[in-house]
Design an enzyme around this catalytic site. Structure first.
Site, PDB file in Angstrom:
ATOM      1  CG  ASP A 167      -1.977   0.928   1.312  1.00 24.43           C
ATOM      2  OD1 ASP A 167      -2.601   1.202   0.281  1.00 24.43           O
ATOM      3  OD2 ASP A 167      -2.210   1.478   2.403  1.00 24.43           O
TER       4      ASP A 167
ATOM      5  CE  LYS B 113      -5.489  -0.831  -1.367  1.00 26.61           C
ATOM      6  NZ  LYS B 113      -5.902  -0.448   0.010  1.00 26.61           N
TER       7      LYS B 113
ATOM      8  NE  ARG C 142      -6.224 -11.638   9.625  1.00 24.44           N
ATOM      9  CZ  ARG C 142      -5.409 -10.633   9.353  1.00 24.44           C
ATOM     10  NH1 ARG C 142      -4.938 -10.496   8.137  1.00 24.44           N
ATOM     11  NH2 ARG C 142      -5.057  -9.766  10.279  1.00 24.44           N
TER      12      ARG C 142
END
Ligand code: IMP
Ligand code: MG
Length: 179
Positions: free
Chosen positions: A103, A131, A165
């Protein structure tokens, strides 16, 4: 139902299986003459790592680290702490880091820098997702599954507040769940 909290499925189990097989093949070829010291970054990567290593056709040692940067929320706190370190010395080893998603890149940047001080033969990174629009630290992803938009994703190991998850697919979490 867990799936009611998902806005849209991005990657089905079938697409995940195909991608993991492809990544495993590439890694097996690249490490044809080497042993791999695989490091799964817990907890997020536990599902991906378990599937990926079974698609790597090379001698392989498995270890895990826990790094925390997120607390319980959806935003990075910016500080990284190693909550569980490796069980083995990696000097002279070919380390393959296995991560669910890059990220900001802050966690991985810190971990790679930390591992480099231990004199491994090499360090490479395999991340299922990235990302790029969120990147704050420069991180080279040697093996990347997919680039994804700036949405909060859950499933296949990815959590929100420790939930989701166990979803077999990856989806976008409804905004109302975390805002
Ligand atoms: P970074 O340091 O900002 O790159 O944080 C990476 C870590 O944050 C990953 O290992 C994930 O555990 C978590 N993370 C980042 N984005 C998401 C997401 O969309 N869903 C779930 N966890 C995420
Ligand atoms: Mg993680």
């Amino acid at each position: 139902m867990m799936m009611d909290d998902v806005e849209k499925v991005l990657f089905t189990k079938e697409r995940l299986d195909a991608k993991v097989a492809e990544l495993g093949q590439r890694i097996s070829l690249d490490y044809a003459d080497k042993e791999i010291f695989a490091v799964g970054i817990l907890k997020g990567a536990f599902v991906f790592a378990a599937d990926l290593v079974r698609n790597i056709n090379r001698p392989l040692q498995m270890d895990f680290m826990i790094a925390s940067s997120y607390g319980n929320g959806a935003k990075s706190s910016g500080t990284v702490k190693i909550m569980k370190d490796l069980d083995f010395d990696i000097a002279g080893k070919h380390v393959l880091l296995i991560e669910d998603i890059i990220d900001s890149g802050l966690t991985m940047k810190y971990l790679i820098k930390n591992l480099q001080t231990r004199h491994p033969a090499s360090v490479k990174l395999c991340a299922l997702l990235s990302k790029p629009s969120r990147r704050q630290a420069d991180v080279t992803i040697d093996y990347c599954g997919w680039e994804v938009p700036d949405e909060f994703l859950v499933g296949y190991g990815l959590d929100y507040a420790e939930k989701y998850r166990n979803l077999p697919s990856i989806g976008i979490l409804k905004r109302e769940i975390y805002s």
